[in-house]
Design an enzyme around this catalytic site. Structure first.
Site, PDB file in Angstrom:
ATOM      1  N   TRP A 142      88.441  81.125   4.749  1.00 36.33           N
ATOM      2  CA  TRP A 142      87.166  81.284   4.831  1.00 36.33           C
ATOM      3  C   TRP A 142      86.584  80.397   6.003  1.00 36.33           C
ATOM      4  O   TRP A 142      87.196  79.401   6.228  1.00 36.33           O
ATOM      5  CB  TRP A 142      86.556  80.636   3.686  1.00 36.33           C
ATOM      6  CG  TRP A 142      84.859  80.526   3.694  1.00 36.33           C
ATOM      7  CD1 TRP A 142      84.253  81.838   3.955  1.00 36.33           C
ATOM      8  CD2 TRP A 142      83.901  79.570   3.245  1.00 36.33           C
ATOM      9  NE1 TRP A 142      82.744  81.222   4.125  1.00 36.33           N
ATOM     10  CE2 TRP A 142      82.682  79.856   3.470  1.00 36.33           C
ATOM     11  CE3 TRP A 142      84.323  78.435   2.838  1.00 36.33           C
ATOM     12  CZ2 TRP A 142      81.461  79.207   3.079  1.00 36.33           C
ATOM     13  CZ3 TRP A 142      83.341  77.355   2.687  1.00 36.33           C
ATOM     14  CH2 TRP A 142      81.909  77.987   2.740  1.00 36.33           C
ATOM     15  N   ASP A 223      89.656  75.413  -4.075  1.00 38.19           N
ATOM     16  CA  ASP A 223      88.214  75.742  -3.717  1.00 38.19           C
ATOM     17  C   ASP A 223      88.333  77.023  -4.948  1.00 38.19           C
ATOM     18  O   ASP A 223      88.841  78.043  -4.657  1.00 38.19           O
ATOM     19  CB  ASP A 223      88.181  76.075  -2.612  1.00 38.19           C
ATOM     20  CG  ASP A 223      87.028  77.010  -2.436  1.00 38.19           C
ATOM     21  OD1 ASP A 223      86.074  76.895  -2.756  1.00 38.19           O
ATOM     22  OD2 ASP A 223      86.646  77.147  -0.987  1.00 38.19           O
ATOM     23  N   ALA A 225      85.555  79.537  -5.859  1.00 38.28           N
ATOM     24  CA  ALA A 225      84.166  80.272  -5.676  1.00 38.28           C
ATOM     25  C   ALA A 225      84.204  81.499  -6.338  1.00 38.28           C
ATOM     26  O   ALA A 225      82.928  82.066  -6.083  1.00 38.28           O
ATOM     27  CB  ALA A 225      84.179  80.268  -4.235  1.00 38.28           C
ATOM     28  N   LYS A 258      78.563  83.218  -6.416  1.00 36.64           N
ATOM     29  CA  LYS A 258      78.902  84.528  -6.869  1.00 36.64           C
ATOM     30  C   LYS A 258      78.925  84.953  -8.180  1.00 36.64           C
ATOM     31  O   LYS A 258      78.456  85.830  -8.427  1.00 36.64           O
ATOM     32  CB  LYS A 258      80.252  84.638  -6.243  1.00 36.64           C
ATOM     33  CG  LYS A 258      80.863  83.849  -4.850  1.00 36.64           C
ATOM     34  CD  LYS A 258      79.798  84.463  -3.861  1.00 36.64           C
ATOM     35  CE  LYS A 258      79.709  83.275  -2.488  1.00 36.64           C
ATOM     36  NZ  LYS A 258      80.854  82.828  -2.222  1.00 36.64           N
TER      37      LYS A 258
HETATM   38  N1  PMP Z   1      84.591  78.889  -0.765  1.00 34.42           N
HETATM   39  C1  PMP Z   1      84.918  80.156  -0.535  1.00 34.42           C
HETATM   40  C2  PMP Z   1      86.186  80.549  -0.411  1.00 34.42           C
HETATM   41  C3  PMP Z   1      83.962  81.049  -0.155  1.00 34.42           C
HETATM   42  O1  PMP Z   1      84.191  82.326   0.145  1.00 34.42           O
HETATM   43  C4  PMP Z   1      82.581  80.539  -0.315  1.00 34.42           C
HETATM   44  C5  PMP Z   1      81.387  81.442   0.048  1.00 34.42           C
HETATM   45  N2  PMP Z   1      81.668  82.429   0.946  1.00 34.42           N
HETATM   46  C6  PMP Z   1      82.336  79.346  -0.513  1.00 34.42           C
HETATM   47  C7  PMP Z   1      83.462  78.573  -0.743  1.00 34.42           C
HETATM   48  C8  PMP Z   1      80.845  78.605  -0.746  1.00 34.42           C
HETATM   49  O2  PMP Z   1      80.249  79.236  -1.362  1.00 34.42           O
HETATM   50  P1  PMP Z   1      78.606  78.611  -1.506  1.00 34.42           P
HETATM   51  O3  PMP Z   1      77.730  79.684  -1.182  1.00 34.42           O
HETATM   52  O4  PMP Z   1      78.470  78.141  -2.933  1.00 34.42           O
HETATM   53  O5  PMP Z   1      78.385  77.412  -0.546  1.00 34.42           O
END
Ligand code: PMP
Length: 409
Positions: A142, A223, A225, A258
């Site tokens: 990301w 992480d 998510a 998500k």
């Molecule tokens: N980690 C990953 C791998 C993500 O894809 C995302 C969101 N795209 C996040 C963290 C962050 O999520 P948030 O929108 O809750 O800040």
């Protein structure tokens, strides 16, 4: 008071902000604007990383709407909560994330503004504990991961783990690169549904990574998510639980944005596991002081909704059922893509919203200009942006570019 910019004084004083250089615009946000401006009715948006339903919308989940109605009815104060946010939210969520492994006195959790806030808070904590720690991040990842740790003052290092030709894990390359990691370094790991590749480590590979961290004194920072959007709530947390069982010290950045569809409400949490209850106490006090200077307190609304859903049997069952439908939609589209052409077959076994296609910058531009197909500049597609009816159109437009990519090799 207004300042006269034409005064001689204004002319001689240097502009203290003139040293800043303009930063490139966020490529994905630029894509949203391009897609919006495209008048073609058949355009396909595979760019932005949000779930989409069959009609292409990102709706508010019914369970969330019901919790929202209840919150409005019952909330009798909006007074401050504190830097740790809603404690009942973090506790209820810990049970979803860690299962029976949740409650022990070495684990401390706080609410954060999204997964991003959790990553940044964890990064600040790690930097405060050890400025010399380096953060190992797999390529690709990301795009926000690198900047989050770098802005917290930590050096980041890249390691390989993904073979773009076979669209699968190259574990030997990862282990080879991690040979350079030092005790105290941090290893960032996607708990499930890797963004952008969709690939997952096998159970044995996760175990080997836990062993590596233990043997070399590396701190795993997971992480998570997309829990529930890969193989289900329990399966998607299995690697995280194993890592937290296997190692004394570990961090977890969690996002509810998500799996509860709460994106703009910014709902997340950071958990830190320490080697002793005494360390956990000082970790918590440091996490709280850092949070206080970063955002003082996290926004309440979304976390309150998650708490209401998780504490109520009916709402919780409704949320899980909705999450199951989302997951089934993504995995059904994965099957359809894989069935459409053998070169896309790896997509079936991958998980989460994303897959990476081996496309050149030119091919990505041509797909956008000639076919109205929008995807991230690195070839990442959001599977949920497709529809069973648009899969054939998409694949037909894609295949000549996959052929060209193969020929170029
Ligand atoms: N980690 C990953 C791998 C993500 O894809 C995302 C969101 N795209 C996040 C963290 C962050 O999520 P948030 O929108 O809750 O800040």
């Amino acid at each position: 008071m207004t300042i006269d910019l034409s005064s001689p004084l204004a002319a001689i004083l240097p502009d203290p902000l003139a040293s800043l250089t303009a930063q490139p615009a966020d490529a994905l946000l630029g894509l949203i604007a391009l897609h919006r401006a495209d008048p073609r009715p058949g355009k396909i948006d595979l760019g932005v990383g949000v779930f989409r339903d069959d009609s292409g919308r990102t709706p508010v989940m019914h369970s969330v709407k019901a919790a929202e109605a209840r919150l409005i009815d019952t909330q009798d104060s909006k007074s401050y909560l504190g830097a740790e946010g809603d404690v009942a939210y973090t506790e209820a969520l810990a049970a979803v994330v860690f299962g029976g492994h949740a409650s022990h006195d070495r684990l401390t959790g706080v609410q954060t503004p999204g997964g991003t806030g959790a990553l940044r808070l964890g990064a600040e904590l790690l930097a405060r504990a050890n400025r010399a720690a380096r953060v190992w991040i797999g390529t690709p990842t990301w795009p926000n991961h690198g900047p989050i740790f770098a802005e917290a003052g930590l050096e980041t290092r890249s390691h390989r783990f993904f073979d773009p030709i076979t669209a699968s894990i190259d574990f030997a390359a990862m282990i080879e690169d991690l040979a350079e990691a030092r005790a105290g370094d941090v290893l960032l790991l996607h708990g499930c549904c890797h963004n952008p590749t969709g690939v997952s480590f096998s159970r044995d590979q996760w175990r080997a990574l836990a062993d590596l961290c233990a043997a070399r004194g590396l701190i795993p920072f997971v992480d998570l998510a997309y829990q529930g959007l890969g193989d289900g709530l329990t399966d998607d947390a299995a690697a995280t639980r194993m890592i937290f069982d296997a190692l004394p010290t570990a961090l977890l950045a969690y996002s509810c944005d998500k799996n509860f569809g709460l994106y703009r409400d910014r709902v997340g949490a950071l958990w830190v596991q320490s080697s002793s209850a005494a360390t956990a106490g000082s970790v918590r006090s440091n996490v709280l002081t850092l949070a206080r200077s970063l955002w003082s307190m996290p926004p309440d609304h979304g976390a309150a909704l998650v708490r209401i859903i998780l504490e109520d049997e009916t709402l919780r069952a409704q949320w899980e059922a909705e999450l199951n439908v989302m997951r089934a939609r993504i995995n059904g589209l994965r099957q359809a893509l894989a069935a459409a052409d053998s070169r896309l077959s790896t997509i079936a076994a991958q998980r989460g919203m994303f897959a990476m296609l081996p496309l050149s910058t030119n091919a990505i531009a041509t797909l956008r200009e000639d076919h109205g197909i929008y995807m991230a500049p690195n070839g990442r597609i959001n599977i949920a942006g497709l529809h069973t009816e648009t899969v054939p159109t998409f694949v037909q437009a894609l295949l000549p570019h996959l052929d060209a990519a193969e020929e170029a090799r």
